[in-house]
Scaffold this motif. Structure first.
Motif, PDB file in Angstrom:
ATOM      1  N   SER A  81       0.814  -1.219   0.000  1.00  0.00           N
ATOM      2  CA  SER A  81       0.000   0.000   0.000  1.00  0.00           C
ATOM      3  C   SER A  81       0.845   1.264   0.000  1.00  0.00           C
ATOM      4  O   SER A  81       0.314   2.372   0.118  1.00  0.00           O
ATOM      5  N   PHE A  82       2.160   1.117  -0.141  1.00  0.00           N
ATOM      6  CA  PHE A  82       3.052   2.274  -0.113  1.00  0.00           C
ATOM      7  C   PHE A  82       3.058   2.998  -1.458  1.00  0.00           C
ATOM      8  O   PHE A  82       2.858   2.403  -2.513  1.00  0.00           O
ATOM      9  N   GLY A  83       3.373   4.295  -1.388  1.00  0.00           N
ATOM     10  CA  GLY A  83       3.709   5.056  -2.582  1.00  0.00           C
ATOM     11  C   GLY A  83       5.214   5.028  -2.790  1.00  0.00           C
ATOM     12  O   GLY A  83       5.957   4.384  -2.057  1.00  0.00           O
ATOM     13  N   ARG A  84       5.677   5.766  -3.790  1.00  0.00           N
ATOM     14  CA  ARG A  84       7.096   5.744  -4.129  1.00  0.00           C
ATOM     15  C   ARG A  84       7.954   6.269  -2.985  1.00  0.00           C
ATOM     16  O   ARG A  84       9.025   5.739  -2.691  1.00  0.00           O
ATOM     17  N   THR A  85       7.498   7.330  -2.320  1.00  0.00           N
ATOM     18  CA  THR A  85       8.288   7.932  -1.239  1.00  0.00           C
ATOM     19  C   THR A  85       8.460   6.969  -0.078  1.00  0.00           C
ATOM     20  O   THR A  85       9.572   6.773   0.445  1.00  0.00           O
ATOM     21  N   ASP A  86       7.367   6.331   0.344  1.00  0.00           N
ATOM     22  CA  ASP A  86       7.443   5.389   1.464  1.00  0.00           C
ATOM     23  C   ASP A  86       8.266   4.163   1.099  1.00  0.00           C
ATOM     24  O   ASP A  86       8.998   3.622   1.943  1.00  0.00           O
ATOM     25  N   ALA A 109      10.834   4.038  -0.947  1.00  0.00           N
ATOM     26  CA  ALA A 109      12.244   4.428  -0.864  1.00  0.00           C
ATOM     27  C   ALA A 109      12.684   4.568   0.594  1.00  0.00           C
ATOM     28  O   ALA A 109      13.801   4.166   0.964  1.00  0.00           O
ATOM     29  N   GLY A 110      11.830   5.117   1.441  1.00  0.00           N
ATOM     30  CA  GLY A 110      12.157   5.255   2.863  1.00  0.00           C
ATOM     31  C   GLY A 110      12.293   3.898   3.539  1.00  0.00           C
ATOM     32  O   GLY A 110      13.167   3.702   4.392  1.00  0.00           O
ATOM     33  N   TYR A 111      11.437   2.966   3.161  1.00  0.00           N
ATOM     34  CA  TYR A 111      11.499   1.612   3.714  1.00  0.00           C
ATOM     35  C   TYR A 111      12.813   0.940   3.319  1.00  0.00           C
ATOM     36  O   TYR A 111      13.471   0.295   4.136  1.00  0.00           O
ATOM     37  N   ALA A 112      13.209   1.091   2.053  1.00  0.00           N
ATOM     38  CA  ALA A 112      14.480   0.528   1.585  1.00  0.00           C
ATOM     39  C   ALA A 112      15.655   1.150   2.331  1.00  0.00           C
ATOM     40  O   ALA A 112      16.627   0.461   2.680  1.00  0.00           O
ATOM     41  N   ALA A 113      15.581   2.461   2.593  1.00  0.00           N
ATOM     42  CA  ALA A 113      16.654   3.128   3.333  1.00  0.00           C
ATOM     43  C   ALA A 113      16.738   2.607   4.766  1.00  0.00           C
ATOM     44  O   ALA A 113      17.836   2.448   5.318  1.00  0.00           O
ATOM     45  N   ALA A 114      15.589   2.303   5.370  1.00  0.00           N
ATOM     46  CA  ALA A 114      15.587   1.748   6.722  1.00  0.00           C
ATOM     47  C   ALA A 114      16.214   0.357   6.737  1.00  0.00           C
ATOM     48  O   ALA A 114      16.962   0.006   7.655  1.00  0.00           O
ATOM     49  N   LEU A 115      15.948  -0.437   5.707  1.00  0.00           N
ATOM     50  CA  LEU A 115      16.573  -1.760   5.599  1.00  0.00           C
ATOM     51  C   LEU A 115      18.091  -1.630   5.489  1.00  0.00           C
ATOM     52  O   LEU A 115      18.837  -2.397   6.098  1.00  0.00           O
ATOM     53  N   LEU A 116      18.528  -0.656   4.695  1.00  0.00           N
ATOM     54  CA  LEU A 116      19.958  -0.447   4.519  1.00  0.00           C
ATOM     55  C   LEU A 116      20.619  -0.023   5.834  1.00  0.00           C
ATOM     56  O   LEU A 116      21.713  -0.486   6.184  1.00  0.00           O
ATOM     57  N   HIS A 117      19.952   0.836   6.582  1.00  0.00           N
ATOM     58  CA  HIS A 117      20.508   1.357   7.832  1.00  0.00           C
ATOM     59  C   HIS A 117      20.545   0.293   8.919  1.00  0.00           C
ATOM     60  O   HIS A 117      21.514   0.207   9.694  1.00  0.00           O
ATOM     61  N   LYS A 132       6.465  -5.175  -7.945  1.00  0.00           N
ATOM     62  CA  LYS A 132       5.236  -4.839  -8.644  1.00  0.00           C
ATOM     63  C   LYS A 132       4.173  -5.841  -8.226  1.00  0.00           C
ATOM     64  O   LYS A 132       4.437  -7.044  -8.174  1.00  0.00           O
ATOM     65  N   LYS A 133       2.994  -5.341  -7.941  1.00  0.00           N
ATOM     66  CA  LYS A 133       1.915  -6.230  -7.520  1.00  0.00           C
ATOM     67  C   LYS A 133       1.597  -7.221  -8.634  1.00  0.00           C
ATOM     68  O   LYS A 133       1.341  -6.819  -9.769  1.00  0.00           O
ATOM     69  N   PRO A 134       1.648  -8.539  -8.348  1.00  0.00           N
ATOM     70  CA  PRO A 134       1.408  -9.518  -9.413  1.00  0.00           C
ATOM     71  C   PRO A 134      -0.021  -9.462  -9.928  1.00  0.00           C
ATOM     72  O   PRO A 134      -0.957  -9.140  -9.191  1.00  0.00           O
ATOM     73  N   ALA A 135      -0.168  -9.787 -11.206  1.00  0.00           N
ATOM     74  CA  ALA A 135      -1.498  -9.821 -11.813  1.00  0.00           C
ATOM     75  C   ALA A 135      -2.308 -10.968 -11.216  1.00  0.00           C
ATOM     76  O   ALA A 135      -1.761 -11.948 -10.698  1.00  0.00           O
ATOM     77  N   PHE A 136      -3.630 -10.869 -11.330  1.00  0.00           N
ATOM     78  CA  PHE A 136      -4.503 -11.888 -10.743  1.00  0.00           C
ATOM     79  C   PHE A 136      -4.218 -13.261 -11.329  1.00  0.00           C
ATOM     80  O   PHE A 136      -4.201 -14.265 -10.610  1.00  0.00           O
ATOM     81  N   TRP A 137      -3.977 -13.344 -12.636  1.00  0.00           N
ATOM     82  CA  TRP A 137      -3.770 -14.649 -13.256  1.00  0.00           C
ATOM     83  C   TRP A 137      -2.493 -15.314 -12.752  1.00  0.00           C
ATOM     84  O   TRP A 137      -2.422 -16.543 -12.652  1.00  0.00           O
ATOM     85  N   VAL A 138      -1.479 -14.501 -12.389  1.00  0.00           N
ATOM     86  CA  VAL A 138      -0.253 -15.064 -11.832  1.00  0.00           C
ATOM     87  C   VAL A 138      -0.530 -15.695 -10.463  1.00  0.00           C
ATOM     88  O   VAL A 138      -0.075 -16.807 -10.168  1.00  0.00           O
ATOM     89  N   LEU A 139      -1.304 -14.996  -9.645  1.00  0.00           N
ATOM     90  CA  LEU A 139      -1.674 -15.539  -8.341  1.00  0.00           C
ATOM     91  C   LEU A 139      -2.497 -16.812  -8.495  1.00  0.00           C
ATOM     92  O   LEU A 139      -2.301 -17.791  -7.769  1.00  0.00           O
ATOM     93  N   PHE A 140      -3.406 -16.801  -9.456  1.00  0.00           N
ATOM     94  CA  PHE A 140      -4.276 -17.982  -9.668  1.00  0.00           C
ATOM     95  C   PHE A 140      -3.437 -19.183 -10.078  1.00  0.00           C
ATOM     96  O   PHE A 140      -3.608 -20.284  -9.531  1.00  0.00           O
TER      97      PHE A 140
END
Length: 213
Positions: free
Chosen positions: A150-155, A157-165, A196-204
């Motif tokens: 449910s994140f946008g681009r900013t969140d 990137a911030g999440y990735a930075a927290a993982l790095l730290h 990227k959120k997988p398409a429905f057919w991939v999940l199926f």
């Protein structure tokens, strides 16, 4: 005169039984020793960690803070608790709590120790060591994806930075804890940034394949 009876000879079957090594018993002893060492490692690392966080301060329900750890994690089999290191920024704390709470919702604090128990029983099988490593990585990747869905681009990137730290990689398989930045943080950062959120057919198709297997 009466002929002397020949001296009794050792029974071939008795000699064979005496000289035959007890391979099943030896193999069982080696297996049991290996399983005991692996189990003892899990118990010792758990007890050492518990001792380090004895003075953790309760912040809110099931969330604690201590200056004795470098990375946040979930610990506890029956009552999972989140432990945070001192000095997290407000943004880092938000990301960490989302991640660790996702672990708790997914019951990862139960499945990872159980997987380690299976590893203890099959310590002699290199496939199990690889499987345990990949299982731990999949747990963390799936939790990352659950958080950033449910994140946008900013969140993101911030999440990735927290993982790095906060990232770290344990030097030996452990049953606990479920740490925020463990299991190859660089790989997880690449996965987060390219998710990227997988398409429905991939999940199926994936669900059908799992059921068939």
């Amino acid at each position: 005169g009466t002929q002397a009876a020949p001296a009794p000879e050792d029974s071939p079957s008795e000699t064979t039984v005496a000289e035959t090594p007890h391979w099943p018993a030896i193999a069982f002893g080696v297996w049991a020793a290996g399983a005991a060492v692996a189990a003892l490692w899990g118990v010792v690392t758990y007890c050492r960690l518990r001792k380090r966080i004895d003075d953790a301060v309760l912040l809110s329900e099931h969330i604690y803070e201590t200056d004795q750890i470098d990375s946040p994690f979930v610990l506890g089999f029956f009552r999972p608790r989140i432990y945070l290191p001192v000095g997290l920024t407000e943004q880092e704390r938000r990301y960490v709590l989302l991640h660790e709470q996702a672990h708790i919702r997914r019951r990862d604090y139960l499945t990872k120790p159980l997987a380690y128990v299976a590893l203890c029983f099959h310590w002699f099988n290199p496939v199990l060591w690889l499987s345990y490593h990949l299982f731990g990585r999949d747990i963390e990747t799936a939790t990352d994806q659950a958080v950033i869905r449910s994140f946008g681009r900013t969140d993101t990137a911030g999440y990735a930075a927290a993982l790095l730290h906060l990232g770290h990689k344990p030097s030996f398989p452990q049953a606990v804890p479920l740490a925020f930045g463990e299991e190859n943080p660089k790989h997880r950062i690449r996965s987060v940034l390219s998710y990227k959120k997988p398409a429905f057919w991939v999940l199926f198709v994936a669900v059908v394949a799992c059921l068939a297997a």
